[in-house]
Design an enzyme around this catalytic site. Sequence first.
Site, PDB file in Angstrom:
ATOM      1  N   GLU A  33      37.678   7.613   5.332  1.00 22.15           N
ATOM      2  CA  GLU A  33      37.260   8.037   6.670  1.00 22.15           C
ATOM      3  C   GLU A  33      38.161   7.412   7.735  1.00 22.15           C
ATOM      4  OE1 GLU A  33      32.509   8.395   5.464  1.00 22.15           O
ATOM      5  OE2 GLU A  33      33.349   6.543   6.278  1.00 22.15           O
ATOM      6  N   ASN A  82      34.558   3.991   5.575  1.00 24.58           N
ATOM      7  CA  ASN A  82      35.291   3.627   4.362  1.00 24.58           C
ATOM      8  C   ASN A  82      36.771   3.932   4.593  1.00 24.58           C
ATOM      9  OD1 ASN A  82      35.797   6.404   3.700  1.00 24.58           O
ATOM     10  ND2 ASN A  82      33.784   6.530   2.727  1.00 24.58           N
ATOM     11  N   ASP A 138      25.687   2.997   2.573  1.00 21.69           N
ATOM     12  CA  ASP A 138      24.348   2.808   3.147  1.00 21.69           C
ATOM     13  C   ASP A 138      23.912   1.355   3.013  1.00 21.69           C
ATOM     14  OD1 ASP A 138      24.269   5.546   3.586  1.00 21.69           O
ATOM     15  OD2 ASP A 138      23.112   5.975   1.782  1.00 21.69           O
TER      16      ASP A 138
END
Length: 474
Positions: A198, A195, A264
């Site tokens: 990150e 993301n 996820d």
Amino acid sequence: MRLTMPLFGNSHVLIVGDVMLDRYWHGSSHRVSPEAPVPIVNVSLEEERPGGAGNVALNISALGGKVSLVGVVGKDPAAILLKNRLDAANVTSDFQVSTSKPTITKLRVMSRHQQLLRMDFEETFGVEDSDSFDEKIAPLLPKAKILILSDYAKGTLQDCQALIKRAKAAGVPVLVDPKGGDFSRYQGASLLTPNIAEFEAVVGHCDGEQDVVKKGLQLIAKLNIDALLVTRGEMGMTLLRPHQTPIHLPARAREVYDVTGAGDTVIAVVAAALGAGHNLPDAVALANLAAGIVVGKLGAAVVTEPELRRAIHSEQVFERGIVNEDTLIQAVEWARAHGERIVFTNGCFDIIHAGHVGYLDEARKQGDRLVVALNSDASVKRLKGQGRPINPVDRRMAVLAGLESVDWVVSFDDDTPERLLHRIKPDVLVKGGDYLVDQIVGGEIVKDNGGNVKVLRFFENCSTTSIVNRIKQQ
């Protein structure tokens, strides 16, 4: 490009990573505790779901894909419950059991569809807790079409390089959901899906979309990976690959309810679609749709096959037909995000004749999508005089929309299409007849935005005016 539903049953994904049990306690809350300034929750429902890599596995299974899961759990009731939940969801799991550490468990206290508190029960796993992974992975990898490394920084993935090298030797692409400030441990992977937070933790703050592209391509080269997918929340997603045009996908969520587990879902859908034979841009576009669905649900939810199918169907409203200006802009953005070239032409198209049909066929060949902008009735009257148009705008649009060469038809009230051209920014502007390129209205607008202007061949003895004159002479 047209999105299609993958045959997920043909996909087999192997997941290795941090598994956990997500617990939810739901209840009403109407008063504050007299013991401390905290709400009192009257728990009425307890819920358990596989989390982390387990949630990735649930997402793939919910789409109908085959999935195998390898991870580490403790020797405790939570591990048994986790295994039972995965079995019930048709997920094949093979866990190494740690005798010294518990199954990672996260407890969330929920009231009025909001999290009031989260409690984590965990200890970071060590090398000794995953020392038999080779034995578990060896029989599963030859059956898999994709390997996912689902890293939540809980210690399960001690040696990512060994897993990546083994998968690449077997010809299996490796997708990684990364964590931490050092992505070098994922060197050589096929795709990383960080993301934006990150991503910036590794490359530094990004000042806008172009900075994301620049630093992303540098990271790709540094890590020797094939592609990078940066999920950017309300800004959508950016797919980067060496020597290819970046693909920016807008966020699809109409209402964000809970972002838990959205990452996820993204990597699960990408992996399942790739395993079913889709190419990477299509797989990412599907994942973007799925993410828009899942953030509208509470908790670490999954997207089902019917939900994704409906979302794909709703996307097809952008495929062809009569649209208003705002819908056209969305459709053009969607097409451009899928790497398609936009061709634009305009005119009155009062009585559609063979010259128009041939001209529009030629225009369509200049790119992937053809936009026809149609002068409104008032605009035609100002340009052509009294008695025109012969056919009102709704009928003219209907005939144009029925032509195979035309993707979208839109009307405009101005005398020229310049305002539309500023908004659409087509890749190619075309006109037919004996124009010179420099004489085409809006040509400079298109060229200033990096597009091209073309004059197509003139179709002899075909014009609405001559047809009208011949009818009058009868």
